[in-house]
Design a protein around this motif. Structure first.
Motif, PDB file in Angstrom:
ATOM      1  N   ALA A 199      12.176   9.280  -1.442  1.00 54.77           N
ATOM      2  CA  ALA A 199      12.530  10.104  -0.288  1.00 54.77           C
ATOM      3  C   ALA A 199      12.509  11.571  -0.679  1.00 54.77           C
ATOM      4  N   ALA A 200      12.034  12.412   0.245  1.00 55.64           N
ATOM      5  CA  ALA A 200      12.109  13.864   0.078  1.00 55.64           C
ATOM      6  C   ALA A 200      13.387  14.308   0.774  1.00 55.64           C
ATOM      7  N   ASP A 201      14.310  14.866   0.004  1.00 56.59           N
ATOM      8  CA  ASP A 201      15.626  15.190   0.558  1.00 56.59           C
ATOM      9  C   ASP A 201      16.092  16.551   0.035  1.00 56.59           C
ATOM     10  N   ALA A 202      16.182  17.520   0.943  1.00 54.02           N
ATOM     11  CA  ALA A 202      16.547  18.879   0.531  1.00 54.02           C
ATOM     12  C   ALA A 202      17.967  18.935  -0.039  1.00 54.02           C
ATOM     13  N   ALA A 206      -6.197   5.528   9.699  1.00 51.84           N
ATOM     14  CA  ALA A 206      -4.885   5.070   9.233  1.00 51.84           C
ATOM     15  C   ALA A 206      -4.473   3.759   9.883  1.00 51.84           C
ATOM     16  N   VAL A 207      -3.588   3.038   9.195  1.00 53.65           N
ATOM     17  CA  VAL A 207      -2.877   1.910   9.787  1.00 53.65           C
ATOM     18  C   VAL A 207      -1.534   2.466  10.245  1.00 53.65           C
ATOM     19  N   ILE A 208      -1.198   2.280  11.512  1.00 54.77           N
ATOM     20  CA  ILE A 208       0.009   2.890  12.072  1.00 54.77           C
ATOM     21  C   ILE A 208       0.921   1.813  12.640  1.00 54.77           C
ATOM     22  N   ALA A 209       2.163   1.786  12.158  1.00 48.23           N
ATOM     23  CA  ALA A 209       3.134   0.816  12.671  1.00 48.23           C
ATOM     24  C   ALA A 209       4.393   1.553  13.094  1.00 48.23           C
ATOM     25  N   GLU A 210       4.821   1.322  14.335  1.00 52.49           N
ATOM     26  CA  GLU A 210       6.007   2.006  14.857  1.00 52.49           C
ATOM     27  C   GLU A 210       7.189   1.054  14.947  1.00 52.49           C
ATOM     28  N   GLY A 211       8.363   1.640  15.102  1.00 54.76           N
ATOM     29  CA  GLY A 211       9.564   0.827  15.311  1.00 54.76           C
ATOM     30  C   GLY A 211       9.976   0.026  14.083  1.00 54.76           C
ATOM     31  N   VAL A 212       9.619   0.517  12.894  1.00 48.09           N
ATOM     32  CA  VAL A 212       9.968  -0.187  11.653  1.00 48.09           C
ATOM     33  C   VAL A 212      11.307   0.349  11.147  1.00 48.09           C
ATOM     34  N   THR A 213      12.317  -0.495  11.083  1.00 45.65           N
ATOM     35  CA  THR A 213      13.623  -0.030  10.595  1.00 45.65           C
ATOM     36  C   THR A 213      13.594   0.112   9.079  1.00 45.65           C
ATOM     37  N   ALA A 214      14.554   0.870   8.555  1.00 38.82           N
ATOM     38  CA  ALA A 214      14.672   1.023   7.103  1.00 38.82           C
ATOM     39  C   ALA A 214      14.915  -0.336   6.454  1.00 38.82           C
ATOM     40  N   ASP A 215      15.672  -1.188   7.120  1.00 39.13           N
ATOM     41  CA  ASP A 215      15.937  -2.529   6.586  1.00 39.13           C
ATOM     42  C   ASP A 215      14.655  -3.344   6.461  1.00 39.13           C
ATOM     43  N   PRO A 250      18.438  17.145  10.662  1.00 37.08           N
ATOM     44  CA  PRO A 250      19.304  16.256   9.872  1.00 37.08           C
ATOM     45  C   PRO A 250      18.684  15.742   8.575  1.00 37.08           C
ATOM     46  N   GLY A 251      17.368  15.690   8.475  1.00 36.94           N
ATOM     47  CA  GLY A 251      16.748  15.150   7.264  1.00 36.94           C
ATOM     48  C   GLY A 251      16.792  13.634   7.229  1.00 36.94           C
ATOM     49  N   VAL A 252      16.656  13.072   6.035  1.00 39.11           N
ATOM     50  CA  VAL A 252      16.588  11.618   5.874  1.00 39.11           C
ATOM     51  C   VAL A 252      17.922  10.992   6.294  1.00 39.11           C
ATOM     52  N   SER A 253      17.851   9.909   7.062  1.00 36.06           N
ATOM     53  CA  SER A 253      19.062   9.248   7.566  1.00 36.06           C
ATOM     54  C   SER A 253      19.764   8.460   6.462  1.00 36.06           C
ATOM     55  N   ALA A 254      21.024   8.154   6.710  1.00 41.39           N
ATOM     56  CA  ALA A 254      21.796   7.357   5.751  1.00 41.39           C
ATOM     57  C   ALA A 254      21.155   5.986   5.557  1.00 41.39           C
ATOM     58  N   ALA A 255      20.659   5.396   6.645  1.00 37.83           N
ATOM     59  CA  ALA A 255      20.036   4.075   6.555  1.00 37.83           C
ATOM     60  C   ALA A 255      18.805   4.102   5.657  1.00 37.83           C
ATOM     61  N   ALA A 256      18.018   5.173   5.754  1.00 38.54           N
ATOM     62  CA  ALA A 256      16.811   5.266   4.929  1.00 38.54           C
ATOM     63  C   ALA A 256      17.168   5.589   3.479  1.00 38.54           C
ATOM     64  N   LEU A 257      18.153   6.465   3.293  1.00 43.85           N
ATOM     65  CA  LEU A 257      18.573   6.773   1.916  1.00 43.85           C
ATOM     66  C   LEU A 257      19.067   5.515   1.211  1.00 43.85           C
ATOM     67  N   ARG A 306       0.818  -1.212   0.000  1.00 43.84           N
ATOM     68  CA  ARG A 306       0.000   0.000   0.000  1.00 43.84           C
ATOM     69  C   ARG A 306       0.854   1.266   0.000  1.00 43.84           C
ATOM     70  N   ASP A 307       0.265   2.369  -0.480  1.00 44.72           N
ATOM     71  CA  ASP A 307       0.926   3.669  -0.332  1.00 44.72           C
ATOM     72  C   ASP A 307       1.160   3.924   1.135  1.00 44.72           C
ATOM     73  N   LEU A 308       2.317   4.473   1.459  1.00 41.56           N
ATOM     74  CA  LEU A 308       2.570   4.776   2.866  1.00 41.56           C
ATOM     75  C   LEU A 308       3.522   5.951   3.044  1.00 41.56           C
ATOM     76  N   LEU A 309       3.501   6.476   4.248  1.00 43.35           N
ATOM     77  CA  LEU A 309       4.423   7.533   4.655  1.00 43.35           C
ATOM     78  C   LEU A 309       5.313   6.952   5.739  1.00 43.35           C
ATOM     79  N   TYR A 310       6.637   7.077   5.559  1.00 45.11           N
ATOM     80  CA  TYR A 310       7.591   6.550   6.538  1.00 45.11           C
ATOM     81  C   TYR A 310       8.260   7.730   7.242  1.00 45.11           C
ATOM     82  N   LEU A 311       8.037   7.855   8.552  1.00 46.37           N
ATOM     83  CA  LEU A 311       8.600   8.963   9.320  1.00 46.37           C
ATOM     84  C   LEU A 311       9.950   8.524   9.884  1.00 46.37           C
ATOM     85  N   ASP A 312      10.987   9.049   9.280  1.00 52.19           N
ATOM     86  CA  ASP A 312      12.349   8.622   9.586  1.00 52.19           C
ATOM     87  C   ASP A 312      12.964   9.548  10.641  1.00 52.19           C
ATOM     88  N   GLY A 313      12.660   9.279  11.901  1.00 53.69           N
ATOM     89  CA  GLY A 313      13.261  10.067  12.977  1.00 53.69           C
ATOM     90  C   GLY A 313      12.595  11.393  13.271  1.00 53.69           C
TER      91      GLY A 313
END
Lengths: 272, 272
Positions: free
Chosen positions: B193-196, B172-181, B223-230, B118-125
């Motif tokens: 990713a949205a990255d300035a 919404a369906v909300i899931a926390e603690g999901v790592t980028a991996d 800091p923006g998007v983390s290295a792990a998420a990028l 599904r379409d989703l939004l991932y809040l990275d930090g």
């Protein structure tokens, strides 16, 4: 450089700062505000703004904050004040700041000729300081460099609004207390309103909505655009949202509208 | 209906509510949160959510708040509690509320099969509660009904986040603690990713970016998007902003990206 230590809460200068920190009316009456943190102090230092005083947390200011404070004071001819943490905390809008703040004299209200022909954002009764600051930041980022506020809107120069705008005030012309009637009388561009209650679908509008100077009206949290502002609106748009959600936050709605206009102007549609 | 009056700060139930009101960890540990105000209580009443308790300000609750409290308690089989203003204020996230609140049991963490396609939004930090709530509200309004949060992000169920989201949690369906991996391993759509700091211009991207299921990553304030998420991102976009502004607030950036995707999907481009 002379550093003055203020140790007593009874100090007149400190009492004035405390009013600026806490009372929107004081900001208006005194024509001054407080900026907190490294970023805002840097932007203020590099701007035309008058900075009569720089304030350091005597114990907790970081080395970076101290160096910036001295440099800003030197460049602006400002006096440098040291406050014990208990006093500093009464002025700071954040809990764990870096310990530097400055007092800024508000710029003179701009003549309406400065905005009569330019793109602008009109804040019609927006109440929340965080929203107002984000709106200013978003507008400047979208290339809309004039912000007007209705007499019913929050004061745009309070420390909280300054903080949320992250320095965008310094890239904008800001005029407060502008009635919808004044906008209609003075403005020579097209007046658009974002209104969740109806109008045209923003995404189905012809590109021409973004031609010429445009004033975007954004309404208050809750009630939305006022009747007085709607009465001077040329075109009214809604953002097509899902039924599962009642409305967008006003700052999110402005981001969608202002950047849709920017996309049209940058020619994003043609290139697709 | 029985109404129970709690008069002492030493009451165990009150102490638990006070922890839920103030401590993110308590919300997680207890698997419960507090919702304040007419709107959130109405949405909770009409939802599937378990509501074990409804709380009224014994002196200041409005007639509307009292009626809503009784109706919600009746429909949900909840107990109704009355608190003197001094106790109620310790739980309320707002200064001048209408005097109604409820305790909600958090839903079970969703299985990853509920969001893998599904379409989703991932809040990275993302750190700020107001931003997180606005992000959830904006996503649901844009038709993106799944919100994931990295282990470093703010707890999405605290009263402050609930308040800023204005009930969008319930859509919404909300899931926390999901790592980028985990996102990379489980997700079957395209990760954006949205990255300035760089990538493709969002407004010059081909429409195909919005085809199929899409996960949008938004990074932390600062800091923006983390290295792990990028590292797990398929395409990276920047929003073309004016040089006068350093960056957009993360909630404003998400509004621009999510509604640009919605515009493409609704066919707004073709109709122009």
């Amino acid at each position: 450089m002379t550093e003055m230590l203020i140790e007593s809460e009874a100090n007149a200068r400190f009492k004035r700062w405390r009013r600026l920190a806490g009372e929107s009316r004081a900001v208006k009456k005194e024509g001054a505000t407080l900026l907190e943190g490294i970023h805002l102090t840097q932007v203020a230092r590099d701007s035309e703004a008058a900075i009569p005083a720089v304030i350091l947390d005597a114990e907790r200011a970081t080395a970076e904050a101290r160096a910036l404070a001295r440099e800003t004071a030197g460049r602006k001819g400002a006096r440098l004040f040291l406050l014990p943490p208990a006093l500093y905390d009464q002025l700071s809008p954040v809990e764990h700041g870096v310990g530097v703040m400055c007092e800024m004299t508000l710029p003179k209200a701009p003549s309406s000729e400065l905005w009569a022909d330019r793109d602008l954002l009109y804040l019609d009764g927006v109440q929340d300081a965080g929203n107002a600051g984000t709106l200013i930041r978003t507008a400047v980022a979208a290339g809309v460099r004039v912000i007007l506020a209705s007499p019913t809107a929050v004061n745009l120069w309070t420390p909280k609004v300054m903080r949320a705008a992250m320095g965008a005030h310094f890239g904008a012309v800001i005029a407060e207390g502008v009635t919808a009637d004044t906008l209609a009388r003075v403005y020579r561009g097209t007046v658009l309103a974002a209104d969740a209650r109806g109008g045209e679908d923003l995404f189905l509008a012809s590109d021409s909505y973004a031609e010429g100077a445009v004033a975007w009206i954004m309404g208050a949290e809750g009630p939305g655009v006022s009747a007085a502002a709607l009465a001077v609106t040329h075109r009214r748009f809604y953002i097509p949202i899902e039924a599962a959600c009642e409305s967008l936050n006003v700052a999110a709605a402005a981001a969608v509208c202002l950047f849709d206009m920017r996309r049209c102007r940058l020619g994003g549609t043609e290139s697709r």
